[in-house]
Design an enzyme around this catalytic site. Sequence first.
Site, PDB file in Angstrom:
ATOM      1  N   GLU A 126      -5.762 -18.377-102.195  1.00  0.00           N
ATOM      2  CA  GLU A 126      -6.789 -19.235-101.102  1.00  0.00           C
ATOM      3  C   GLU A 126      -6.892 -17.929-100.602  1.00  0.00           C
ATOM      4  OE1 GLU A 126      -5.026 -22.520-102.595  1.00  0.00           O
ATOM      5  OE2 GLU A 126      -3.902 -20.739-102.283  1.00  0.00           O
ATOM      6  N   HIS A 163       0.145 -33.045 -99.638  1.00  0.00           N
ATOM      7  CA  HIS A 163      -1.555 -32.955-100.310  1.00  0.00           C
ATOM      8  C   HIS A 163      -1.953 -34.790 -99.346  1.00  0.00           C
ATOM      9  CE1 HIS A 163       0.559 -31.700-103.521  1.00  0.00           C
ATOM     10  NE2 HIS A 163      -0.777 -31.449-103.822  1.00  0.00           N
TER      11      HIS A 163
END
Length: 666
Positions: free
Chosen positions: A405, A472
């Site tokens: 990322e 998540h």
Amino acid sequence: MPTITKSNIAYDKRNLNNETLLELYKKMLKPRLIEEKMLILLRQGKVSKWFSGIGQEAISVGVTMALQADEYILPMHRNLGVFTTRDIPLHRLFCQWQGKASGFTKGRDRSFHFGTQDYKIVGMISHLGPQLGVADGIALGNLLKNTGRVTAVFTGEGGTSEGDFHEALNVASVWHLPVIFCIENNGYGLSTPTREQYNCKNLADRGKGYGIESFILDGNNIIETYTKVQKLAESIRKRPRPILIEFKTFRRRGHEEASGIKYVPNELIEEWKTKDPLENFRSYLYSNKILNPSTDTAYIDEIKAEIEAALEMANAEPEIVPNEITELNDVYKPYDYLEIIPNSSNHELRLIDAISQGLRQSMQKHKNLVIMGQDIAEYGGVFKITEGFLDEFGKERVRNTPICESAIVETAMGLSITGLKSVVEMQFADFVTSGFNPVVNYLAKSHYRWQQQADVVVRMPCGGGVAAGPFHSQTNEAWFTKTPGLKVVYPAFPYDAKGLLATAINDPNPVLFFEHKALYRSIKQNVPTDYYTLPFGKASILKEGENVSVITYGAGVHWAIDILNTNKDISADLIDLRTLQPLDKDTIINSVKKTGRAIILQEDSLFGGIASDISALLMEECFEYLDAPVKRVASMETPIPFIGQLEEQYLAKGRFESALKELLVY
């Protein structure tokens, strides 16, 4: 007159003519003389800090001269020779170091923490590593535009310990990016010697693990540096690929002048003095009758005169006078919103379909738009938002990324520097933590620091209600509403999502675009099939009433609608914020002044969330209008759990109705 001694460096002139050799010498001489002057000014208190590159000039000058003037270089704080070789006016450099307006950052950042498009230089930030990924992005931009240009980026041996280094090398290798990674191995990261920084024999060896060609060069040998980098750059222009170069050199002064060098053995200092790149090259030129003392003295006098004249100009410039409006206006690149109204009929779309359609239409509209993310190409993304995009737009514009990322956010920044737009998909908003540094320190601050836009949208699938657990399910918008320079969008409906996404992509500033996963397939709405935009900073009033203002966003909007629909007797303004930065303060304040009561609902946990700031705003702006304390309703102060019954207990949804009724009877 300079002292003439025998050279301790073996030079191979190769096919270089005397004119080029003298140019290399003058280019090294200039930063050395500037540094000597800066050390005097530092002792006099006329500059605040200095990072010396004495003894490392051959690397900066050799690499810069080997590249073309229109090829980007990303230097470090010991690479003064990059800036002087690119012929940046010295008075502007002195103004930069003095914090004057004619510098490159308007007094907002110091030393070499700046960039300039005019000279194709992108300066570092103190976190070191991110510039490596930014170089990837610039190289990718050049590759996509088929410019045939090379990008060079510098780091020290200490910076190679950061994850950004490894991520950037891997991305460059996988994507065959035309970038030269330059490691200045100067022996120490501040006071930490190389033996405590890495355990391989040579840092260049790391290139093998990433499938990258690597080389070790004598960083004090200007001819070797210049000729080898020039040859490699020519090769890369013809066959794009990354290359890693480790330059062996030494840092003869402190990390910065205040830290000193007591931790360095004296015999090591004395050894490297004999390898001084400038003195040795001077001796070589003298002994080969290429340079004589009178010409050398003339060079020195000329450069010193230039330094003094530039200093005089910088000293004459007035100190910066703080201006609050100027400071605030420079946080974001100015953007004139263009309203585009659709002409087509509406079709019922789910939130996920509206986002996909909006993204597709933006890809069609902006030929310079690239989307990047894990599994977004052939697979279409884990939520299938980019399904079919690969067939329409091709592999160059729809790019699967490695799991890195940080490097991908940095690559997006690099694309912006080359004039391209990008959308980065975080597979889940939670994963942005792995790219947090470049978001909050690079994207957010670039325009404020040196007027460089960060034309990047980061898509953030977020939120609970789908039993996905602590890694998540977070809704972490408050991390970014706190950071000046970022814009934060959080739609609750398909219509808003499509229009706001189009605006986010049009806007040249960095935007965090939150998409609630639980709403993806559960919320439907009639949405125009045409491309259209919606403005930032304009909340939506979904219901109008007299007794209370309900202020919320994201999934909270639908929770509030459900409660108000089952409590028809409650007369409420229901405000969907839609964007959190910029925030529609006027709509909030006007509503609360009308109703006298306010309740703010957020899915995020309570402490430090945006509800707290809105509450404080209302206390400051609406205190005399309030009939009750401002109420905040949020999720529990725990990580979000997985199992359904625990997640239901965690979420603010179950506490909103009772809190609303308590407020109304206060």
